[in-house]
Motif scaffolding. Sequence first.
Motif, PDB file in Angstrom:
ATOM      1  N   TYR A   1       0.837  -1.200   0.000  1.00  0.00           N
ATOM      2  CA  TYR A   1       0.000   0.000   0.000  1.00  0.00           C
ATOM      3  C   TYR A   1       0.876   1.257   0.000  1.00  0.00           C
ATOM      4  O   TYR A   1       0.894   2.030   0.951  1.00  0.00           O
ATOM      5  N   SER A   2       1.596   1.413  -1.098  1.00  0.00           N
ATOM      6  CA  SER A   2       2.510   2.543  -1.232  1.00  0.00           C
ATOM      7  C   SER A   2       2.781   2.798  -2.704  1.00  0.00           C
ATOM      8  O   SER A   2       3.335   1.940  -3.401  1.00  0.00           O
ATOM      9  N   GLY A   3       2.384   3.982  -3.199  1.00  0.00           N
ATOM     10  CA  GLY A   3       2.667   4.344  -4.585  1.00  0.00           C
ATOM     11  C   GLY A   3       2.247   3.273  -5.570  1.00  0.00           C
ATOM     12  O   GLY A   3       1.119   2.759  -5.543  1.00  0.00           O
ATOM     13  N   TYR A   4       3.193   2.900  -6.440  1.00  0.00           N
ATOM     14  CA  TYR A   4       2.996   1.803  -7.390  1.00  0.00           C
ATOM     15  C   TYR A   4       3.890   0.621  -7.008  1.00  0.00           C
ATOM     16  O   TYR A   4       4.456  -0.059  -7.861  1.00  0.00           O
ATOM     17  N   ASP A   5       4.044   0.373  -5.711  1.00  0.00           N
ATOM     18  CA  ASP A   5       5.022  -0.609  -5.232  1.00  0.00           C
ATOM     19  C   ASP A   5       4.521  -2.042  -5.214  1.00  0.00           C
ATOM     20  O   ASP A   5       5.308  -2.962  -4.975  1.00  0.00           O
ATOM     21  N   SER A   6       3.218  -2.263  -5.403  1.00  0.00           N
ATOM     22  CA  SER A   6       2.724  -3.644  -5.442  1.00  0.00           C
ATOM     23  C   SER A   6       3.469  -4.427  -6.513  1.00  0.00           C
ATOM     24  O   SER A   6       3.774  -3.905  -7.591  1.00  0.00           O
ATOM     25  N   MET A   7       3.780  -5.685  -6.219  1.00  0.00           N
ATOM     26  CA  MET A   7       4.602  -6.505  -7.110  1.00  0.00           C
ATOM     27  C   MET A   7       3.724  -7.403  -7.976  1.00  0.00           C
ATOM     28  O   MET A   7       2.788  -8.039  -7.474  1.00  0.00           O
ATOM     29  N   TYR A   8       4.050  -7.470  -9.258  1.00  0.00           N
ATOM     30  CA  TYR A   8       3.327  -8.326 -10.205  1.00  0.00           C
ATOM     31  C   TYR A   8       4.272  -9.361 -10.804  1.00  0.00           C
ATOM     32  O   TYR A   8       5.495  -9.190 -10.786  1.00  0.00           O
ATOM     33  N   GLU A   9       3.680 -10.419 -11.338  1.00  0.00           N
ATOM     34  CA  GLU A   9       4.486 -11.500 -11.923  1.00  0.00           C
ATOM     35  C   GLU A   9       5.397 -10.995 -13.033  1.00  0.00           C
ATOM     36  O   GLU A   9       6.576 -11.344 -13.109  1.00  0.00           O
ATOM     37  N   ASN A  10       4.837 -10.161 -13.902  1.00  0.00           N
ATOM     38  CA  ASN A  10       5.575  -9.693 -15.075  1.00  0.00           C
ATOM     39  C   ASN A  10       5.347  -8.199 -15.278  1.00  0.00           C
ATOM     40  O   ASN A  10       4.363  -7.631 -14.787  1.00  0.00           O
ATOM     41  N   TYR A  11       6.244  -7.617 -16.049  1.00  0.00           N
ATOM     42  CA  TYR A  11       6.111  -6.202 -16.419  1.00  0.00           C
ATOM     43  C   TYR A  11       6.419  -6.049 -17.903  1.00  0.00           C
ATOM     44  O   TYR A  11       7.475  -6.478 -18.369  1.00  0.00           O
ATOM     45  N   LEU A  12       5.478  -5.453 -18.621  1.00  0.00           N
ATOM     46  CA  LEU A  12       5.713  -5.103 -20.012  1.00  0.00           C
ATOM     47  C   LEU A  12       6.305  -3.699 -20.023  1.00  0.00           C
ATOM     48  O   LEU A  12       5.688  -2.755 -19.533  1.00  0.00           O
ATOM     49  N   ILE A  13       7.508  -3.580 -20.565  1.00  0.00           N
ATOM     50  CA  ILE A  13       8.204  -2.299 -20.600  1.00  0.00           C
ATOM     51  C   ILE A  13       8.246  -1.819 -22.058  1.00  0.00           C
ATOM     52  O   ILE A  13       8.701  -2.547 -22.949  1.00  0.00           O
ATOM     53  N   ILE A  14       7.742  -0.614 -22.281  1.00  0.00           N
ATOM     54  CA  ILE A  14       7.663  -0.066 -23.636  1.00  0.00           C
ATOM     55  C   ILE A  14       8.395   1.266 -23.670  1.00  0.00           C
ATOM     56  O   ILE A  14       8.108   2.164 -22.873  1.00  0.00           O
ATOM     57  N   LYS A  15       9.316   1.388 -24.599  1.00  0.00           N
ATOM     58  CA  LYS A  15      10.045   2.645 -24.781  1.00  0.00           C
ATOM     59  C   LYS A  15       9.379   3.447 -25.893  1.00  0.00           C
ATOM     60  O   LYS A  15       9.174   2.945 -27.003  1.00  0.00           O
ATOM     61  N   ILE A  16       9.033   4.685 -25.567  1.00  0.00           N
ATOM     62  CA  ILE A  16       8.333   5.566 -26.495  1.00  0.00           C
ATOM     63  C   ILE A  16       9.234   6.744 -26.845  1.00  0.00           C
ATOM     64  O   ILE A  16       9.845   7.353 -25.964  1.00  0.00           O
ATOM     65  N   ARG A  17       9.295   7.068 -28.128  1.00  0.00           N
ATOM     66  CA  ARG A  17      10.005   8.270 -28.563  1.00  0.00           C
ATOM     67  C   ARG A  17       9.059   9.118 -29.403  1.00  0.00           C
ATOM     68  O   ARG A  17       8.559   8.680 -30.435  1.00  0.00           O
ATOM     69  N   ASN A  18       8.763  10.311 -28.917  1.00  0.00           N
ATOM     70  CA  ASN A  18       7.848  11.230 -29.606  1.00  0.00           C
ATOM     71  C   ASN A  18       6.522  10.547 -29.961  1.00  0.00           C
ATOM     72  O   ASN A  18       5.984  10.733 -31.052  1.00  0.00           O
ATOM     73  N   GLY A  19       6.029   9.750 -29.013  1.00  0.00           N
ATOM     74  CA  GLY A  19       4.738   9.101 -29.186  1.00  0.00           C
ATOM     75  C   GLY A  19       4.753   7.788 -29.934  1.00  0.00           C
ATOM     76  O   GLY A  19       3.712   7.154 -30.093  1.00  0.00           O
TER      77      GLY A  19
END
Length: 230
Positions: A144-162
């Motif tokens: 119960y703090s910010g976005y600190d809850s832990m999930y099995e996986n994380y999809l990470i997406i890099k965006i450049r100028n949209g």
Amino acid sequence: MRVEKNFIILLLICINFILCATEQESDYIKIDDIEHKLFTNPVYELLQFKDFHNKYITVINDIKDFSISSACWRGYIAYFEIKNDLLYLNDIIVHTVSLENIGRPEDRDISIYSKLFDSQKSFFCNFYSGILIIPTGECIKEIYSGYDSMYENYLIIKIRNGQVIQKKEFKYNEFEDRKSEAFKRYKLSEKYKTDFSEAKEIFTVIISAEELDKILYESDKLYLYKYFIF
């Protein structure tokens, strides 16, 4: 026209300093017609532009019973979508609480999107370059703090100028390891020295250097885009 850099650093640090106390409701993003939580808030970047910032404040000030709760300090929920590898903003929702009926508050969520973007059905986020952090799979530990809850996986997406330029799904431990490695590279940079120095001037009386370093780590907007390796 963008607001001053010092304000942006202060905003990022203050936000993380506050959020550490309360779990926050996330923004949301739709990918392939599936909606996910989004542990990144791209609208912060849009609010760096003075014209948009002023328009947003005007819209908020005109809303009767506008409410900010400890579960959503930023005051809104934004809804995004990735279509054809492009990032779009589809809606911004704010919360109102009417106290006209004593003892019976009335909650209501309303969209302010049309007041900000007029008739545009979706707003192309060409203002945004950064990393999107999208938790996927089951929540393995709720914090119960910010976005600190832990999930099995994380999809990470890099965006450049949209536009999507890189994306990859990581197991929780792998993502945390890569984030730590990115922070170590950031700490060797001149940017870290500048960010730390400017932040220290603001917080020197109330937090230690170790605590400030931790806040900078949580302010991953400062370093993930440049230093995270897929």
